[in-house]
Enzyme design. Structure first.
Site, PDB file in Angstrom:
ATOM      1  N   ASP A 467      36.269 -13.551 -23.154  1.00  0.00           N
ATOM      2  CA  ASP A 467      35.251 -13.937 -22.177  1.00  0.00           C
ATOM      3  C   ASP A 467      35.362 -13.085 -20.911  1.00  0.00           C
ATOM      4  O   ASP A 467      36.362 -12.389 -20.682  1.00  0.00           O
ATOM      5  CB  ASP A 467      35.465 -15.431 -21.845  1.00  0.00           C
ATOM      6  CG  ASP A 467      34.214 -16.121 -21.354  1.00  0.00           C
ATOM      7  OD1 ASP A 467      33.225 -15.443 -21.037  1.00  0.00           O
ATOM      8  OD2 ASP A 467      34.233 -17.374 -21.268  1.00  0.00           O
ATOM      9  N   ASP A 537      25.173 -19.283 -23.229  1.00  0.00           N
ATOM     10  CA  ASP A 537      25.769 -20.612 -23.068  1.00  0.00           C
ATOM     11  C   ASP A 537      24.738 -21.700 -23.294  1.00  0.00           C
ATOM     12  O   ASP A 537      25.051 -22.882 -23.153  1.00  0.00           O
ATOM     13  CB  ASP A 537      26.356 -20.765 -21.661  1.00  0.00           C
ATOM     14  CG  ASP A 537      27.790 -20.263 -21.607  1.00  0.00           C
ATOM     15  OD1 ASP A 537      28.399 -20.100 -22.671  1.00  0.00           O
ATOM     16  OD2 ASP A 537      28.295 -20.037 -20.494  1.00  0.00           O
TER      17      ASP A 537
HETATM   18  C1  DGJ Z   1      31.837 -19.098 -20.510  1.00  0.00           C
HETATM   19  C2  DGJ Z   1      31.529 -19.031 -21.979  1.00  0.00           C
HETATM   20  O1  DGJ Z   1      30.263 -18.510 -22.183  1.00  0.00           O
HETATM   21  C3  DGJ Z   1      31.677 -20.422 -22.575  1.00  0.00           C
HETATM   22  O2  DGJ Z   1      31.321 -20.403 -23.917  1.00  0.00           O
HETATM   23  C4  DGJ Z   1      33.086 -20.896 -22.380  1.00  0.00           C
HETATM   24  O3  DGJ Z   1      33.947 -20.080 -23.127  1.00  0.00           O
HETATM   25  C5  DGJ Z   1      33.446 -20.882 -20.915  1.00  0.00           C
HETATM   26  N1  DGJ Z   1      33.181 -19.602 -20.308  1.00  0.00           N
HETATM   27  C6  DGJ Z   1      34.895 -21.219 -20.710  1.00  0.00           C
HETATM   28  O4  DGJ Z   1      35.289 -21.118 -19.417  1.00  0.00           O
END
Ligand code: DGJ
Length: 717
Positions: A467, A537
């Site tokens: 990430d 997300d």
């Molecule tokens: C952002 C990501 O897009 C999410 O899927 C998740 O992993 C969060 N960060 C975790 O902090």
């Protein structure tokens, strides 16, 4: 058919793909002139064809790589400042080379091709007064209709030079009347929405200045003939294989010629070239399609699958995952992760991914990034018990990391407060209470490599979600001199690439997924190292229609991770049926973003059926041809289709967002089938010829509710 031909008598180069011709010519004065790009035209002599293209102004004649200060007043491809502070540049032809295959360049993602796959032209230009050379590389992928371009600048003088701008590619197009420019734009949880507007005199550009390719604008533009559709009409696409700051511009001049340019964003870039030094740009991929937008996308999908690093592994398998984030958030610990795993009993899920919250002292987003060791309060026995439990339940174990980051409250920060990107005298700007590690420094890259390698060697980890949750601010580093601070953003992304290269090659058995606050770094640069990216997300099935439809404009279905989430959806409050969420996610790299124990028995029972359907179509996701059929940007319906390489099978997804009063029956015209072959709709057993399905269309039942989907699997007799 020779792919690259040089005709000495007219000093013209012809770059030919199956469905396009690209022509450039060395003018008598040595200027490299762009002559033609478009549908195949053979190798006609076009020497005088465009002689008066721009009225009588020879100063703004078509250029292959324009400069500034000598009469071409359009957006330049390159700006080089000499030691005396001037930027008057002029490039003339020096020499050229025809190369088999595609020469590799160091440190950046790129298409990799052997001698059988591609051919390359290198044209060397020189500015004999300022003392630098520019190599323009063109690699022709005949079948995919793609021309990969990049530029290398070399200081051959005795004095330092500063490169202020250097495009990966530029192309001057003439005679394109009535074109539109397309971009993919958005924000967090609404990434890559399609926008088009007419090309008019002036400049249109999309950029990133945040150190990552970004949520706001994908590193892509296309020129689309007015009235072109998904299936018909002319389209010129341009995309960067790059994850840092980009600028994609389309400029129409006074004579309606169009200059399309792609490269690193000059606003956050300068590069000092000492005598003997060279600089290489990221690669840009040009494509011309006379088969509408799908023709463009299919070319991009194909080069990605065949030539782009990890995406090109022949035996690539994208596992079905279940991820803890949206149900457990930062609260992961041995007890609730164990329960999460047990809740997967009997489900055909391949990998359980433990997302954020497992390390350091992480209970929320305010601490611990950089401390990639197991939180002993949450996992007193380490990770082994949850890994063993995964295995017991027939799954492998995956983990989340955010290697580029550092929290102020962390052991790493206590030890190395100067490792975050910062400006002396200012408190570093924080986003999501976190700062970014200065990956321009080799010792920081080494540290992150060591700590992540230790994690991956200590535990049996099959999958890593990498990430990256913020922008780059406080751009600069005290480890570079004053004259090199403009190199920071590009050097940062080179550091990221080095880290990704080292980690992914040290652990080839681990499947890596890219992520950046959802899809803020969804680009071909990341896909070179990681064969799928978390698309957004936002898991709301209805919002996903636009996000996935837009993303597919450039990126193949297998590159898009798409999961079934829980409802009502946190971002929209919308409740969609479980089947609908599954139907929208099927067709991409599939998984679940929920706790299986929170589902009704009825919904839970549907999981294995969805996974079985995913496996039935998985070869089409990975190797098939993807068609967009109905656009959610233009219609309340959305439809897309996968067709297997041998055209023997197909998968169709049709969605309706809102119920219509007194609606008409929809006939969705399919694509890519064999006209004479009969196809059986597996759900009903009805059979139709490919011609019927493509011309009369597939009748889609009338939906009487909002948020409806249907999928169809077709098998040839
Ligand atoms: C952002 C990501 O897009 C999410 O899927 C998740 O992993 C969060 N960060 C975790 O902090």
């Amino acid at each position: 058919m020779p792919v690259i031909t040089y005709i000495e008598s007219t000093k013209t180069f012809f770059l030919e793909t199956a469905a396009s011709t690209y022509v450039l010519r060395i003018r008598e004065d040595g200027i490299l002139e762009h002559v033609y790009y478009g549908a195949p035209i053979g190798r006609d002599d076009l020497t005088h064809y465009y002689a008066h293209v721009n009225g009588n102004s020879c100063l703004i004649a078509p250029q292959e790589y324009g400069t500034i200060g000598r009469g071409d007043n359009r957006s330049p491809s390159i700006v080089v400042r000499t030691a005396d502070g001037r930027t008057v540049n002029e490039l003339r032809y020096k020499e050229h080379r025809l190369l088999a295959g595609k020469p590799r360049f160091e440190g950046m993602p790129q298409l990799l091709a052997g001698e059988k796959d591609a051919a390359t032209l290198e044209v060397v230009l020189e500015d004999a007064v300022d003392g630098y050379e520019v190599s323009l590389f063109y690699t022709v992928f005949e079948k995919e209709n793609v021309i990969a371009r990049r530029t290398e600048v070399r200081n051959v003088s005795q004095r330092p030079l500063t490169v202020l701008r250097v495009a990966s590619a530029a192309v001057d197009l003439y005679g394109l009347e009535d074109y539109e420019v397309m971009s993919l734009d958005g924000a967090w949880i609404r990434e890559r929405h399609i926008h088009t507007r007419p090309v008019l005199p002036g400049i249109f550009m999309v950029e990133s200045r945040s150190g990552i390719s970004g949520h706001e604008h994908s590193p892509f533009t296309a020129l689309v003939e007015h009235g072109a559709t998904e299936h018909r009409g002319q389209v010129y696409g341009c995309v960067l294989v790059y994850s840092g700051d980009h600028r994609m511009s389309v400029e129409m001049d006074a004579f309606h010629s169009i200059r399309m340019t792609a490269g690193i964003c000059p606003d956050t870039f300068s590069w000092q070239l000492l005598p003997g030094d060279s600089f290489t740009t990221p690669e840009a991929l040009l494509i011309y399609s006379d088969r509408g937008l799908n023709g463009m996308s299919q070319g991009y999908h194909a080069v990605c699958r065949h030539y782009l690093g990890k995406c090109s592994q022949p035996d690539l398998v994208h596992p079905v995952v279940i991820n803890t984030w949206e149900s457990v958030s930062f609260g992961v610990n041995e007890q609730n992760v164990s329960q999460f795993i047990r809740n997967c009993e009997g489900l055909d899920i391949d990998i359980m991914v433990m997302d954020d919250g497992w390390f350091g002292r992480r209970n929320d987003d305010r601490t611990s990034l950089g401390d990639w060791f197991v939180n002993e309060e949450k996992f007193p026995r380490g990770l082994q018990p949850v890994i063993d439990l995964c295995h017991e339940y027939g799954m492998q174990f995956g983990i989340w990391v955010e290697p580029e980051m550092i929290s102020r409250v962390s052991r790493l920060y206590e030890q190395h407060p100067d490792w975050c990107i910062h400006t002396p005298g200012r408190i570093p700007a924080e986003q999501r209470t976190q700062m970014v590690l200065d990956l321009t420094r080799p010792e920081v890259v080494d540290y992150v490599y060591d700590v992540i390698s230790t994690l991956l060697s200590t535990y049996d980890i099959a999958y890593v979600k990498w990430d990256m949750n913020r922008l780059i601010t406080d751009n600069g580093t005290q480890w570079l001199g004053a004259d090199r601070q403009g190199e920071f953003n590009h050097r940062y992304i080179l550091g990221v690439y080095e880290l990704m290269e080292r980690i992914t090659s040290a652990f080839p058995q681990v499947f890596f997924e890219g992520c950046a606050a959802g899809g803020a770094r969804f680009d071909f640069g990341i896909l070179y190292y990681m064969p799928q990216i978390w698309t957004s997300d936002n898991n709301d099935a209805i919002d996903r229609l636009k996000i996935q439809y837009g993303t597919s404009m450039v990126y193949p279905p297998f590159a898009m991770a798409a999961h079934v989430g829980a409802v009502p959806y946190w971002a929209t409050g919308r409740t969609t049926p479980f089947e609908v969420r599954g139907d929208v996610a099927l067709g991409c790299s599939f998984g679940y973003e929920l706790n299986a124990g929170h589902l009704s028995a009825e919904d839970r029972a549907k999981i294995n059926d969805q996974i079985a359907r995913h496996h039935r179509i998985e070869d089409m996701i990975d190797n098939g041809v993807f068609y967009r059929l109905l656009s959610p940007f233009e219609d309340d319906y959305c439809a897309w289709q996968l067709v297997s390489q041998d055209q023997s099978r197909s998968f169709v997804m049709v969605a309706q967002r809102t119920a219509q009063p007194n609606p008409r029956t929809r006939y969705v015209r399919l694509q890519g089938l064999e006209p004479q072959r009969r196809y059986t709709l597996s759900a009903t057993g009805q059979t139709f010829t490919g011609a019927t399905l493509m011309h009369a269309g597939l009748p889609v039942p009338i939906y009487q509710r909002d948020y409806e989907t249907r999928t169809f699997e077709l098998i040839a007799e």
